[in-house]
Scaffold this active site. Structure first.
Site, PDB file in Angstrom:
ATOM      1  N   HIS A 134       0.820  -1.214   0.000  1.00  0.00           N
ATOM      2  CA  HIS A 134       0.000   0.000   0.000  1.00  0.00           C
ATOM      3  C   HIS A 134       0.853   1.262   0.000  1.00  0.00           C
ATOM      4  O   HIS A 134       1.916   1.319   0.629  1.00  0.00           O
ATOM      5  CB  HIS A 134      -1.019  -0.001   1.143  1.00  0.00           C
ATOM      6  CG  HIS A 134      -0.448   0.051   2.529  1.00  0.00           C
ATOM      7  ND1 HIS A 134      -0.152   1.232   3.168  1.00  0.00           N
ATOM      8  CD2 HIS A 134      -0.142  -0.934   3.415  1.00  0.00           C
ATOM      9  CE1 HIS A 134       0.301   0.976   4.386  1.00  0.00           C
ATOM     10  NE2 HIS A 134       0.332  -0.326   4.568  1.00  0.00           N
ATOM     11  N   ASP A 174       6.293   1.147   6.311  1.00  0.00           N
ATOM     12  CA  ASP A 174       4.862   0.798   6.321  1.00  0.00           C
ATOM     13  C   ASP A 174       4.098   1.777   5.444  1.00  0.00           C
ATOM     14  O   ASP A 174       3.594   2.781   5.922  1.00  0.00           O
ATOM     15  CB  ASP A 174       4.334   0.839   7.764  1.00  0.00           C
ATOM     16  CG  ASP A 174       2.898   0.355   7.878  1.00  0.00           C
ATOM     17  OD1 ASP A 174       2.381  -0.224   6.909  1.00  0.00           O
ATOM     18  OD2 ASP A 174       2.297   0.565   8.946  1.00  0.00           O
ATOM     19  N   GLU A 219      -4.998   1.775   3.012  1.00  0.00           N
ATOM     20  CA  GLU A 219      -4.909   0.548   3.811  1.00  0.00           C
ATOM     21  C   GLU A 219      -4.984   0.851   5.289  1.00  0.00           C
ATOM     22  O   GLU A 219      -5.590   0.103   6.060  1.00  0.00           O
ATOM     23  CB  GLU A 219      -3.607  -0.184   3.488  1.00  0.00           C
ATOM     24  CG  GLU A 219      -3.460  -1.536   4.189  1.00  0.00           C
ATOM     25  CD  GLU A 219      -2.899  -1.444   5.609  1.00  0.00           C
ATOM     26  OE1 GLU A 219      -3.023  -2.427   6.363  1.00  0.00           O
ATOM     27  OE2 GLU A 219      -2.325  -0.389   5.963  1.00  0.00           O
ATOM     28  N   GLU A 220      -4.340   1.934   5.714  1.00  0.00           N
ATOM     29  CA  GLU A 220      -4.259   2.237   7.139  1.00  0.00           C
ATOM     30  C   GLU A 220      -5.633   2.489   7.763  1.00  0.00           C
ATOM     31  O   GLU A 220      -5.801   2.370   8.973  1.00  0.00           O
ATOM     32  CB  GLU A 220      -3.355   3.447   7.378  1.00  0.00           C
ATOM     33  CG  GLU A 220      -1.904   3.262   6.944  1.00  0.00           C
ATOM     34  CD  GLU A 220      -1.157   2.237   7.780  1.00  0.00           C
ATOM     35  OE1 GLU A 220      -1.757   1.653   8.704  1.00  0.00           O
ATOM     36  OE2 GLU A 220       0.043   2.022   7.506  1.00  0.00           O
ATOM     37  N   ASP A 259       3.397  -6.429   3.835  1.00  0.00           N
ATOM     38  CA  ASP A 259       3.058  -5.305   4.722  1.00  0.00           C
ATOM     39  C   ASP A 259       3.435  -5.572   6.176  1.00  0.00           C
ATOM     40  O   ASP A 259       2.710  -5.187   7.082  1.00  0.00           O
ATOM     41  CB  ASP A 259       1.561  -4.994   4.611  1.00  0.00           C
ATOM     42  CG  ASP A 259       1.185  -3.697   5.304  1.00  0.00           C
ATOM     43  OD1 ASP A 259       2.098  -2.876   5.544  1.00  0.00           O
ATOM     44  OD2 ASP A 259       0.005  -3.486   5.615  1.00  0.00           O
TER      45      ASP A 259
END
Length: 449
Positions: free
Chosen positions: A290, A302, A336-337, A364
């Site tokens: 992501h 991340d 995504e987060e 991830d």
């Protein structure tokens, strides 16, 4: 990063090259395990070529340099921000210039949350300014803040036992760290559980096994019918300190100020590129990471690393002039987060063709030195995975671990697609399988051989 990406590329390519023949009981075309093993072994030269290019050739450190350029140029990429959309446009151009096929953007709607100014000050039993990070989607406090006494608990169970004490207080969770998947529930659900017993705010011990007075952020979720209260993470050190104070009978009072705001959903995109398969172009092997990140860091780990090794997988295969039998599709997820928002909308758009997805991968959990892949499936399927991994013996990356998950691929798993999560040691490369070296998805469920 080079060993990680060659594992990623090697496995992706070798499995996309597989013959596609069905392994089915009572079928005269049934292939023995020995035949499968021999086919896998025949790709030894391909594996060596990938290793040589990634580790010793012109592609050495390329993914690192690409990633460094993006994060240095764009910086943090929170959901709904202009910086995320700038990163998406840059990546769209990069993939086109890399010569990949069918490069395009798929529009989605994503949350837009901003933290604003935030602070927490202990007023009693002494003055102490605390480091905090508001949690994603949290509401803010009134401008004057919330000043209230603290109730410290170590679990949801303790909170329920002490529910009468919680009304009108700030609940502080000092939960012990067990592992991420278990402990993160306090970050995700802590505000809801505190609100149910009448708390006015919640502060959660950062979900970490180690701390240098560093609070963490992440998503939290409200629940319909439950009042929304402000919520943030505090450091491990401050959570432990307040727990000690409470055990001595000290009265603890905190003033919490949070300027967090939620805005209307924003327009965004999942970024897609492919190498079209030569024999089964309708069948897809998907690799992903992501592009979005939180606002308090560059998102290099991340999940910049996961996104860029996914891109590098296609780049290396293209550079070697290889044309897999199945289509290799790269997807760089957005939001995504916030709970896999971009991936969920991708799933909704493509689920009608779910039977064509041979493999879905996500990286991830960080890009560190790998030692193998995680796998979930039948034991007979595991033996095939072990044979594939044996081709990476030259770099000693051969282990096959069990279990795993991935925020962006869980939708496929929950829909009943057999799961092959691949977490490259402490990093994560989640995979979901509908075939391995055959076209029979029942094989991985252990229902045919």
């Amino acid at each position: 990063m080079k060993f990680l990406l060659l594992t990623f590329v090697g496995v992706v390519h070798l499995l996309s090259l597989s013959s596609g023949k069905t392994i089915c009981k009572n079928d005269i075309s049934q292939r023995s395990f020995q035949e499968i093993k021999e086919e896998i072994a025949s790709y030894g030269d391909v594996a060596k070529a990938i290793i040589n290019l990634a580790v010793y050739g012109k592609a050495q450190n390329r993914s690192y340099e690409r990633l460094a350029l993006l994060v240095d140029t764009v910086g943090p990429r929170p959901s709904g921000s202009k910086s995320l959309e700038k990163a998406i446009q840059i990546m769209h151009q990069n993939l086109q210039e890399d010569g990949l096929e069918n490069v395009h953007l798929e529009p989605v709607k994503i949350p837009h949350w901003e933290r604003g100014e935030e602070s927490a000050v202990m007023l009693e039993p002494r003055i102490h300014k605390m480091a905090i990070l508001g949690l994603g989607s949290s509401i803010g406090t009134p401008p004057e803040g919330i000043t209230a006494e603290v109730l410290v608990v170590t679990s949801f169970e303790e909170l329920q036992r002490r529910a009468p004490e919680a009304r009108g207080k700030i609940v502080v969770y000092n939960q012990p760290y067990v592992n991420y998947s278990k402990t993160v529930q306090y970050r995700v659900q802590g505000s809801v559980e505190a609100a149910k017993v009448g708390a006015v705010a919640s502060l959660i011990r950062s979900v970490a096994s180690f701390s240098i007075y560093s609070p963490h952020t992440g998503i939290q979720e409200y629940q319909d019918g439950v009042p929304k209260i402000p919520t943030a993470c505090i450091t491990v050190e401050d959570a432990e300190m307040m727990s000690r104070m409470a055990s001595r009978g000290n009265r603890i009072v905190i003033q919490l100020k949070m300027g967090a705001k939620n805005y209307p959903d924003a327009d965004s995109f999942n970024t897609v590129a492919e190498i079209v398969g030569s024999k089964y172009p309708e069948q897809v092997v998907l690799v992903s990471g992501h592009l979005d990140s939180w606002d308090v860091g560059q998102g290099a780990m991340d999940d910049g690393g996961g996104a860029f090794i996914s891109w590098e997988a296609l780049s290396l295969i293209k550079d070697l002039g290889l044309r897999p039998k199945r289509t290799l599709r790269l997807v760089l997820w957005t939001a995504e987060e916030q709970g896999g928002i971009g991936a969920f909308q991708y799933y909704q758009l493509h689920k009608a063709n779910i039977s064509n997805y041979s493999l879905v991968m996500e990286s991830d959990l960080g890009t560190f030195l790998p030692s193998g892949l995680q796998f979930t499936g039948s034991e007979k399927a595991r033996t095939i995975v072990e044979e594939v991994m044996s081709l990476l013996q030259p770099v000693n990356i051969t282990q096959v671990f069990r279990a795993g998950e991935g925020t962006d691929i869980n939708f496929w798993i929950q829909a009943g697609v057999p799961e092959f999560p691949s977490g490259l040691c402490v990093c994560d490369c989640q995979l979901t399988w509908t075939d391995l070296v055959m076209d029979d998805p029942q094989f991985l469920l252990g229902k045919s051989w």
